[in-house]
Structures are given as structure tokens and as C-alpha cells.
Design a protein around this motif. Sequence first.
Motif, PDB file in Angstrom:
ATOM      1  N   ASN A 232       0.827  -1.215   0.000  1.00  0.00           N
ATOM      2  CA  ASN A 232       0.000   0.000   0.000  1.00  0.00           C
ATOM      3  C   ASN A 232       0.860   1.263   0.000  1.00  0.00           C
ATOM      4  N   GLN A 233       1.867   1.278   0.857  1.00  0.00           N
ATOM      5  CA  GLN A 233       2.744   2.442   0.931  1.00  0.00           C
ATOM      6  C   GLN A 233       3.532   2.626  -0.367  1.00  0.00           C
ATOM      7  N   ILE A 234       4.012   1.530  -0.926  1.00  0.00           N
ATOM      8  CA  ILE A 234       4.771   1.610  -2.176  1.00  0.00           C
ATOM      9  C   ILE A 234       3.883   2.126  -3.300  1.00  0.00           C
ATOM     10  N   SER A 235       2.638   1.696  -3.339  1.00  0.00           N
ATOM     11  CA  SER A 235       1.716   2.181  -4.373  1.00  0.00           C
ATOM     12  C   SER A 235       1.591   3.696  -4.304  1.00  0.00           C
ATOM     13  N   GLY A 236       1.368   4.210  -3.105  1.00  0.00           N
ATOM     14  CA  GLY A 236       1.259   5.663  -2.940  1.00  0.00           C
ATOM     15  C   GLY A 236       2.537   6.390  -3.302  1.00  0.00           C
ATOM     16  N   LEU A 237       3.649   5.820  -2.877  1.00  0.00           N
ATOM     17  CA  LEU A 237       4.942   6.441  -3.144  1.00  0.00           C
ATOM     18  C   LEU A 237       5.249   6.486  -4.639  1.00  0.00           C
ATOM     19  N   MET A 238       4.995   5.399  -5.335  1.00  0.00           N
ATOM     20  CA  MET A 238       5.282   5.349  -6.774  1.00  0.00           C
ATOM     21  C   MET A 238       4.374   6.306  -7.556  1.00  0.00           C
ATOM     22  N   ILE A 239       3.128   6.426  -7.133  1.00  0.00           N
ATOM     23  CA  ILE A 239       2.235   7.366  -7.804  1.00  0.00           C
ATOM     24  C   ILE A 239       2.677   8.805  -7.547  1.00  0.00           C
ATOM     25  N   THR A 240       3.254   9.063  -6.383  1.00  0.00           N
ATOM     26  CA  THR A 240       3.799  10.390  -6.088  1.00  0.00           C
ATOM     27  C   THR A 240       4.899  10.766  -7.076  1.00  0.00           C
ATOM     28  N   ALA A 241       5.631   9.773  -7.553  1.00  0.00           N
ATOM     29  CA  ALA A 241       6.738  10.030  -8.491  1.00  0.00           C
ATOM     30  C   ALA A 241       6.255  10.552  -9.835  1.00  0.00           C
ATOM     31  N   VAL A 242       4.954  10.505 -10.079  1.00  0.00           N
ATOM     32  CA  VAL A 242       4.400  11.054 -11.319  1.00  0.00           C
ATOM     33  C   VAL A 242       4.721  12.552 -11.420  1.00  0.00           C
ATOM     34  N   ALA A 243       5.067  13.158 -10.296  1.00  0.00           N
ATOM     35  CA  ALA A 243       5.464  14.566 -10.296  1.00  0.00           C
ATOM     36  C   ALA A 243       6.659  14.830 -11.199  1.00  0.00           C
ATOM     37  N   GLY A 244       7.362  13.760 -11.603  1.00  0.00           N
ATOM     38  CA  GLY A 244       8.498  13.920 -12.507  1.00  0.00           C
ATOM     39  C   GLY A 244       8.140  14.680 -13.775  1.00  0.00           C
ATOM     40  N   GLY A 245       6.922  14.500 -14.251  1.00  0.00           N
ATOM     41  CA  GLY A 245       6.481  15.223 -15.441  1.00  0.00           C
ATOM     42  C   GLY A 245       6.453  16.723 -15.225  1.00  0.00           C
ATOM     43  N   GLY A 246       6.121  17.135 -14.005  1.00  0.00           N
ATOM     44  CA  GLY A 246       6.066  18.555 -13.695  1.00  0.00           C
ATOM     45  C   GLY A 246       7.420  19.162 -13.378  1.00  0.00           C
ATOM     46  N   VAL A 247       8.398  18.341 -13.108  1.00  0.00           N
ATOM     47  CA  VAL A 247       9.735  18.835 -12.793  1.00  0.00           C
ATOM     48  C   VAL A 247      10.625  18.839 -14.036  1.00  0.00           C
ATOM     49  N   VAL A 248      10.543  17.790 -14.832  1.00  0.00           N
ATOM     50  CA  VAL A 248      11.416  17.666 -16.005  1.00  0.00           C
ATOM     51  C   VAL A 248      11.065  18.709 -17.074  1.00  0.00           C
ATOM     52  N   THR A 249       9.781  19.003 -17.242  1.00  0.00           N
ATOM     53  CA  THR A 249       9.369  19.931 -18.296  1.00  0.00           C
ATOM     54  C   THR A 249       9.996  21.320 -18.155  1.00  0.00           C
TER      55      THR A 249
END
Length: 180
Positions: free
Chosen positions: A125-142
Motif C-alpha cells: 500500500n505504501q509503495i503504491s502511494g509512493l510510486m504514484i507520487t513520483a508522477v510529479a516527474g512530469g512537472g519537474v522535467v518539463t
Amino acid sequence: ATPVKREDSSAATQQLSISDTFSLLKDKTILLLFLGIFFIVGVDVATNFISSKLMAERFDWTAEQVKFAPQVYFLSRTVGALLILAFVKNDMVNLICIGAVGFFASSVFSIIYSMALQARPEKANQISGLMITAVAGGGVVTPVIGFAIGTVGIIGGVFVTLACVGYLTYCAFGVKTAKA
């Protein structure tokens, strides 16, 4: 028809804090896979962002023509690598490469996600939340790509994308999830 092993219900109902979840990043494997998700989303957003600009700048495509580049990307991504965008200046080759990024990147997110779950199945459960948080990469890389384009030109944006892919290549060969 395949039975799915569930987490222990007592562990699933335990109250977890955000700090408990982010403390999983102390595990080197989880951190590397978190960054893998971060950068694959960065590549995804970056390719969508840069593809139209690349075709407009290199080949003087009109505003109507450049709409085709992200469409090729998402079509390829939906159906299914990287590339020579930095060096080859041919519109059809570049368009094929944009599609190839989409095609090959389409499965990376789910592979990294499953590797993280394999590394620490007791913390699913914690890993699922953590990995979905990494979606922020799209907002940082751009914005980094925008800065690189503004500083160096379109090739700078392509190299930022390639740096993300370089990290993903490291993940592919450097991250081990099997417990010894």
C-alpha cells in the motif's frame, strides 16, 4: 481466474503517516525505482512537450502540421528506445523516433511499479502511494527542458530527455529486486 495474494488485513488497517511512506525511500532499491517512475513520466511529458517544437524549429512545420507530432507519439504510446532525435535532421525519421519513444516507454511505468512491489511486498500500500507520487516527474522535467531549450536550443531539450532515459537504462540493469 488467478488468485491474488492479499496483504494481511491487520497490516492494511494500521494507521500510516506520510513520513512512514516516505521513509521507504531509505531503501536504496525503492529510491532508485521511485526515481525511475519520476523519470519515465518526465520522458513522457518531455516528448509530448518537445515533439511539436522540434518539428517546427527543424522543418518549419506550420502550427497545423506540428499537431501531428504529439499524435504520433500518443498513438505509438497507446499501441505499445530512444533514438536519434539529437543528430538526424530528417522529418520522417524524427517523427518515427517520436513514435518509438511512445511505443517503448508505454510499458516502463508498469515494470518499475511491479519491481518496487516485488522489492517490498509487505509494504504494497505504501509503495503504491509512493510510486504514484513520483508522477510529479512530469512537472519537474518539463521546466528543465524549457530552460535547456532557452539556453542551448532544441538540442538541449533533447539531451535532458536523453539524460532521463540514461537513468532508466541504469534502472534496467542496475536495480536488483530479488531478495538474496
